[in-house]
Design a protein around this motif. Structure first.
Motif, PDB file in Angstrom:
ATOM      1  N   PRO A 183       0.819  -1.051   0.035  1.00  0.00           N
ATOM      2  CA  PRO A 183       0.137  -0.171  -0.043  1.00  0.00           C
ATOM      3  C   PRO A 183       0.954   1.307   0.006  1.00  0.00           C
ATOM      4  O   PRO A 183       0.206   2.263  -0.052  1.00  0.00           O
ATOM      5  CB  PRO A 183      -0.885  -0.272   1.483  1.00  0.00           C
ATOM      6  CG  PRO A 183      -0.956  -1.613   1.666  1.00  0.00           C
ATOM      7  CD  PRO A 183       0.501  -1.997   0.920  1.00  0.00           C
ATOM      8  N   LEU A 186       0.788   3.151  -2.961  1.00  0.00           N
ATOM      9  CA  LEU A 186      -0.491   4.032  -3.376  1.00  0.00           C
ATOM     10  C   LEU A 186      -0.336   5.462  -2.491  1.00  0.00           C
ATOM     11  O   LEU A 186      -0.729   6.421  -3.237  1.00  0.00           O
ATOM     12  CB  LEU A 186      -1.726   3.323  -3.071  1.00  0.00           C
ATOM     13  CG  LEU A 186      -2.372   2.069  -3.743  1.00  0.00           C
ATOM     14  CD1 LEU A 186      -3.472   1.567  -2.929  1.00  0.00           C
ATOM     15  CD2 LEU A 186      -2.699   2.659  -5.085  1.00  0.00           C
ATOM     16  N   TYR A 221     -11.280   6.606  -7.227  1.00  0.00           N
ATOM     17  CA  TYR A 221     -11.006   5.430  -6.951  1.00  0.00           C
ATOM     18  C   TYR A 221     -11.005   5.309  -5.216  1.00  0.00           C
ATOM     19  O   TYR A 221     -11.343   4.881  -4.562  1.00  0.00           O
ATOM     20  CB  TYR A 221     -10.154   4.778  -7.789  1.00  0.00           C
ATOM     21  CG  TYR A 221     -10.172   3.022  -7.340  1.00  0.00           C
ATOM     22  CD1 TYR A 221     -11.148   2.301  -8.182  1.00  0.00           C
ATOM     23  CD2 TYR A 221      -9.599   2.583  -6.195  1.00  0.00           C
ATOM     24  CE1 TYR A 221     -11.175   0.841  -7.932  1.00  0.00           C
ATOM     25  CE2 TYR A 221      -9.553   1.088  -5.979  1.00  0.00           C
ATOM     26  CZ  TYR A 221     -10.368   0.234  -6.751  1.00  0.00           C
ATOM     27  OH  TYR A 221     -10.583  -1.205  -6.607  1.00  0.00           O
ATOM     28  N   LEU A 222      -9.871   6.308  -4.971  1.00  0.00           N
ATOM     29  CA  LEU A 222      -9.389   6.260  -3.426  1.00  0.00           C
ATOM     30  C   LEU A 222     -10.355   6.771  -2.523  1.00  0.00           C
ATOM     31  O   LEU A 222     -10.474   6.288  -1.373  1.00  0.00           O
ATOM     32  CB  LEU A 222      -8.098   7.194  -3.383  1.00  0.00           C
ATOM     33  CG  LEU A 222      -6.721   6.688  -4.126  1.00  0.00           C
ATOM     34  CD1 LEU A 222      -5.810   7.608  -3.908  1.00  0.00           C
ATOM     35  CD2 LEU A 222      -6.377   5.241  -3.641  1.00  0.00           C
ATOM     36  N   LEU A 225     -12.178   3.661  -1.214  1.00  0.00           N
ATOM     37  CA  LEU A 225     -11.615   2.473  -0.754  1.00  0.00           C
ATOM     38  C   LEU A 225     -11.924   2.084   0.671  1.00  0.00           C
ATOM     39  O   LEU A 225     -12.032   0.915   1.122  1.00  0.00           O
ATOM     40  CB  LEU A 225     -10.125   2.794  -0.719  1.00  0.00           C
ATOM     41  CG  LEU A 225      -9.161   2.586  -1.823  1.00  0.00           C
ATOM     42  CD1 LEU A 225      -7.763   2.656  -1.219  1.00  0.00           C
ATOM     43  CD2 LEU A 225      -9.582   1.102  -2.235  1.00  0.00           C
ATOM     44  N   ALA A 600      -4.666  -1.155  -6.416  1.00  0.00           N
ATOM     45  CA  ALA A 600      -5.763  -0.898  -5.323  1.00  0.00           C
ATOM     46  C   ALA A 600      -6.631  -1.875  -5.299  1.00  0.00           C
ATOM     47  O   ALA A 600      -7.043  -2.609  -4.279  1.00  0.00           O
ATOM     48  CB  ALA A 600      -6.259   0.559  -5.732  1.00  0.00           C
ATOM     49  N   GLU A 601      -7.172  -2.466  -6.377  1.00  0.00           N
ATOM     50  CA  GLU A 601      -8.008  -3.520  -6.263  1.00  0.00           C
ATOM     51  C   GLU A 601      -7.275  -4.860  -6.027  1.00  0.00           C
ATOM     52  O   GLU A 601      -8.255  -5.668  -5.386  1.00  0.00           O
ATOM     53  CB  GLU A 601      -8.749  -3.759  -7.748  1.00  0.00           C
ATOM     54  CG  GLU A 601      -9.873  -4.716  -7.945  1.00  0.00           C
ATOM     55  CD  GLU A 601     -11.064  -3.778  -8.591  1.00  0.00           C
ATOM     56  OE1 GLU A 601     -11.971  -4.839  -9.031  1.00  0.00           O
ATOM     57  OE2 GLU A 601     -11.321  -2.904  -8.455  1.00  0.00           O
ATOM     58  N   HIS A 604      -7.382  -4.399  -2.212  1.00  0.00           N
ATOM     59  CA  HIS A 604      -8.563  -4.228  -1.657  1.00  0.00           C
ATOM     60  C   HIS A 604      -9.570  -4.872  -2.659  1.00  0.00           C
ATOM     61  O   HIS A 604     -10.375  -3.665  -3.404  1.00  0.00           O
ATOM     62  CB  HIS A 604      -8.891  -2.604  -1.330  1.00  0.00           C
ATOM     63  CG  HIS A 604      -7.856  -2.102  -0.451  1.00  0.00           C
ATOM     64  ND1 HIS A 604      -7.375  -2.161   0.747  1.00  0.00           N
ATOM     65  CD2 HIS A 604      -6.810  -1.112  -1.035  1.00  0.00           C
ATOM     66  CE1 HIS A 604      -6.687  -1.648   1.240  1.00  0.00           C
ATOM     67  NE2 HIS A 604      -5.808  -0.981   0.173  1.00  0.00           N
TER      68      HIS A 604
END
Length: 682
Positions: A183, A186, A221-222, A225, A600-601, A604
Motif C-alpha cells: 500500500p 498508493l 477510486y481512492l 476505498l 488498489a483492487e 482491496h
C-alpha cells in the motif's frame, strides 16, 4: 499534383497516409519493400511518424513534404517511410523511446528518425524540422545533407553507436520481478499528486497541461476505498474536472474535449478532438456526478456522449478516431468566434448573457478572436441580469443552439474515419459506464452496437483481434491495448446487460492475452504478440501516455474476470504484472495511474454481486445492489442464461430472485430479500 504522380501511400487505408499520397516525396509505407530497398541500395531510412489530427505534422508536410525541391533531396538521399502512429503504435513506442535515449529529451509528433538500413536502429532523431532555420532549429534540407553525409563517412562511429543503443534497449527490459507491491505505493502516488496539484486551476503541473485521466480516475477510486473516504483526493479530482469543464479544453458549444491545454489555466487548447480522451473523460464525469450530485458533471458527461454519438459514430457501428485541429489551413478556425458574429446571431438578451458568461467582454484570447470558456459562473451572470437560474439556463441553451447551428455551416475540420479497436473499446466502456450511472439506456445501446461491430468485424480467421478498420477492411495484428481495453470494456458492458456468449468471447480474449502477450520470464505483458513482426525492441508499456497503460488495464480486467469466474490463471497473471511493475512504481508512482488502479483492487478487492432471477424481476434487485458508493461489480444474470463457466455455475437460479455476494475469497450465504442485500456489510 497529377494523379499519375501519386506515391505508394495511395494504396493505404490510413487517412493520415492518404494525406501524403500526393506528396512529391517517394513515400513507402512501413514494410518489407521499403526495408529491402534501403538495405539493397545502402541508403538510410527516413522514418516520419505522425497522425491525421496533428497540427505540427501538417505544418511540416506543407513546408517540406509538399515542396518539390525538399522532396528531391529526400528521394535522392533516403528511402522515405511514412507511418501512422495510431495504426502502428508499436513502431511509435519503439522509436519514441529511442529518440529519448539519443536526443535526451521528450519526443512528440511529427517524429523524424533516421535509421541504419541494415538493422533499423536509429542514429539521428528529431521531431519537427522547419523548412528555414527558426525556433533554434536548423532547416530541414541542411539536416538531410548532414545526416546522409554522416551515414556515408562515419561507418565506424555508426557501428559503435548501434551497439551502444542496442545494449541500452536490451537493458531496459532486464529487470525481473520485485517484491510484492504494498500500500505504500498508493500512498506515495497520492502524496506526489498532492504536491503537483494546481490549487488555482486544478490539474497537475504547468503548461502544457494534459487531463491526466488515469490519475483523476485513481483519485476518484481512492475516495471509495473505505467508509471514511479521502476528502483531499475527491477535492483534487472534482476541482480538476470542474476547471477543465469550464475552461477552453471543453467545447462549450458542441460538447467534447480537445486534446490538451497550451496554458496552465485550461483556456486555449490544442484543438484536435481524440476519441480516446473523450472516452475516459466521459466516464469520469459520470462518476463524479454520482459521487457529488453536482449538475455540472452530469451536463458535461451528457454533452460529451451526445457529441460522440452525433459526430463520431459510424453507421454500421463503432466510432471514428479523431477530428483535426485545423480547418482551412488554420489551427482552431472552426471553433473561434468574432464578437460581432455572435452578436448578430443572438437576440440582445441572449447576447448579454453569453457575453458575460463566455468572456466576450474580455480581450480576444486567440489570434484576435475568442475561444469560448466560462469567464463568470452562470448564477453570477444571472443575478447581474436579474434572471432566476432556471431562466438563465434556458436562455443559455437557446444561445448555444444558435451558435452551434451557425458553426455547422463552416468548413469542418477533417475527420479521421478509421476505427481503432483499442479506442473503440475505451468508448464502449465510457458509454456503458456513463449509461449505467446516469440512467441513459441509449448510451448502453450504442456501446452494445459498437461491441457487436468489433466482434463481427475486427477479428481474423483464427479468432485473433485486428487493430484497425477502414473502408470495409480490418487489418494489422492487434496490440496489447486492443485486447486489454476490449476485455475491460466487455466486463463493464456485462454489468449493464448480461450476454453469456459475450462472456465466452471475453474468456477467449483473456486466454489469448496470456498465451500471446505475457512475459513468462519477468511478468507483465508485451505490447506486441509473440508472432508479431520483429522490431529493434519488443516494448512493454507500463507508464500511462496518451492512453492508459495496457499493462495496468490488463491487470485490472484479469483480476475482475478471475474474480467473476473463479479462474486463478487470470488473477495470478495480474499479480505477476503488478510485481513486474514495482520498480517503476517506486521510481515514479503517479506516472502509472492505470497500474495503481489495478494495485488498489488487488490490495482491496471489490465486492462481487451475482444476481439470478427472472429477467422482469431483476431490475429492482439491480438498483438495490448498486445503491450507495460501494465498490461493487454487479452482474444480473437471468435464469435462462444457459450454462455458465467456472464459479458462476454455482450461482444457481432459484424460483425467485437471489443474490450471491463475495469479497475476495469470502462469500456470504445466498441473499433472498432486497432488504438484506441493502443491509449487507461492506
Amino acid at each position: 499534383m497529377h494523379p499519375s504522380h501519386r506515391n505508394r501511400l495511395s494504396a493505404e487505408t490510413s487517412p493520415y497516409l492518404q494525406q501524403h499520397a500526393d506528396n512529391p516525396v517517394d513515400w513507402y509505407p512501413w514494410g518489407q519493400e521499403a526495408l529491402d530497398k534501403a538495405r539493397r541500395e545502402d541508403k538510410p531510412i527516413l522514418l516520419s511518424i505522425g497522425y491525421s489530427a496533428c497540427h505540427w505534422c501538417h505544418v511540416m508536410a506543407h513546408e517540406s513534404f509538399e515542396d518539390p525541391d525538399t522532396a528531391r533531396v529526400m528521394n535522392e538521399l533516403f528511402v522515405n517511410v511514412k507511418v501512422d502512429r495510431e495504426e502502428r503504435p508499436d513502431l511509435d513506442k519503439v522509436y519514441q523511446l529511442a529518440h529519448q535515449i539519443i536526443a535526451r529529451r521528450p519526443g512528440g509528433w511529427p517524429l523524424t528518425v533516421f535509421l541504419n538500413p541494415h538493422n533499423q536502429l536509429p542514429f539521428f532523431t528529431g521531431t519537427y524540422f522547419p523548412k528555414t532555420a527558426r525556433y533554434q532549429l536548423p532547416d530541414f534540407v541542411t539536416v538531410l545533407h548532414k545526416v546522409a553525409e554522416h551515414y556515408r563517412q562515419q561507418k565506424d562511429e555508426l557501428r559503435r553507436h548501434d551497439q551502444a543503443l542496442a545494449g541500452i534497449l536490451k537493458a531496459i527490459q532486464r529487470e525481473g520481478p520485485a517484491d510484492a507491491p504494498d500500500p505504500r505505493l498508493l500512498a506515495a502516488a497520492r502524496q506526489a499528486l498532492d504536491s503537483e496539484f494546481d490549487a488555482v486551476h486544478g490539474g497537475f503541473g504547468g503548461a502544457p497541461k494534459f487531463p491526466q485521466a488515469s490519475n483523476l480516475e485513481l483519485l476518484l477510486y481512492l475516495t471509495r476505498l473505505d467508509e471514511t473516504g479521502d476528502p483531499g483526493a475527491l477535492h483534487m479530482a472534482t476541482e480538476s474536472l470542474a476547471k477543465m469543464a469550464e475552461g477552453g479544453l471543453f467545447d462549450q458549444i458542441g460538447g467534447g474535449f480537445y486534446r490538451y491545454s497550451v496554458d496552465s489555466g485550461w483556456q486555449i487548447p490544442h484543438f484536435e478532438k481524440m476519441l480516446y480522451d473523450n472516452a475516459v473523460l466521459l466516464r469520469l464525469y459520470a462518476e463524479a456526478w454520482q459521487l457529488t450530485g453536482r449538475a455540472l458533471f452530469r451536463r458535461v458527461a451528457e454533452a460529451t456522449a451526445e457529441w460522440v454519438l452525433r459526430e463520431m459514430r459510424a453507421p454500421e457501428g463503432g466510432f471514428y478516431s479523431a477530428l483535426d485541429a485545423d480547418s482551412e489551413g488554420e489551427e482552431g478556425k472552426y471553433y473561434l468566434w468574432d464578437r460581432a458574429e455572435v452578436r448578430a446571431l443572438l437576440d440582445p438578451d441572449e447576447y448579454a448573457l453569453v457575453e458575460r458568461h463566455y468572456g466576450l467582454d474580455q480581450t480576444p484570447n486567440f489570434e484576435a478572436r475568442w475561444h469560448l470558456h466560462v469567464e463568470r459562473p452562470l448564477p453570477e451572470v444571472a443575478q447581474g441580469l436579474g434572471l432566476d437560474p432556471g431562466a438563465a439556463e434556458q436562455r443559455l441553451a437557446a444561445a448555444r443552439a444558435k451558435l452551434y447551428a451557425a458553426r455547422q455551416r463552416r468548413v469542418r475540420p477533417g475527420l479521421d474515419d478509421k476505427r481503432l479497436t483499442a479506442w473503440n473499446a475505451l468508448m464502449i466502456k465510457g458509454l456503458a459506464a456513463a449509461g449505467r450511472r446516469l440512467g441513459r439506456d441509449e448510451y448502453i445501446a450504442a456501446a452494445e452496437t459498437a461491441f457487436a461491430f468489433l466482434r463481427r468485424s475486427a477479428v481474423d480467421a483464427d479468432g485473433h483481434l485486428l487493430a484497425t478498420y477502414k473502408g470495409g477492411e480490418a487489418r494489422l495484428k492487434a496490440y496489447l491495448d486492443d485486447y486489454a481495453f476490449l476485455l475491460d470494456a466487455g466486463l463493464e458492458l456485462l454489468q449493464c446487460r448480461w450476454r453469456s456468449d459475450d462472456l465466452g468471447w471475453l474468456l477467449n480474449l483473456a486466454d489469448q492475452l496470456l498465451s500471446r502477450f505475457e512475459d513468462r520470464e519477468r511478468g507483465g505483458f508485451f505490447f506486441t504478440a509473440e508472432d508479431h513482426e520483429p522490431l529493434i525492441q519488443r516494448p512493454k508499456s507500463l507508464a500511462d501516455e496518451s492512453l492508459p497503460a495496457g499493462n495496468g488495464v490488463a491487470a485490472l480486467a484479469l483480476l475482475r474476470l478471475g474474480q467473476l469466474v473463479g479462474e486463478p490463471r487470470y488473477s495470478e497473471a495480474a499479480e505477476r504484472a503488478l510485481k513486474a511493475a514495482v520498480p517503476v512504481l517506486r521510481q515514479f508512482p503517479h506516472g502509472h495511474g492505470a497500474l495503481l488502479l489495478a494495485l488498489a483492487e488487488w490490495l482491496h478487492p471489490a465486492e462481487l454481486v451475482i444476481l439470478r432471477g427472472r429477467p422482469e424481476g431483476l431490475g429492482p434487485w439491480l438498483a438495490a445492489a448498486r445503491r450507495g458508493d460501494r465498490r461493487r461489480l454487479v452482474f444480473a444474470i437471468p435464469n435462462d442464461a444457459g450454462e455458465l463457466p467456472g464459479d458462476l455455475a454455482a450461482r444457481r437460479a432459484e424460483d425467485g430472485e437471489v443474490a450471491y455476494l463475495c469479497t475476495g475469497t469470502s462469500c456470504l450465504p445466498p441473499i433472498r430479500s432486497m432488504e438484506e442485500l441493502v443491509r449487507s456489510p461492506r
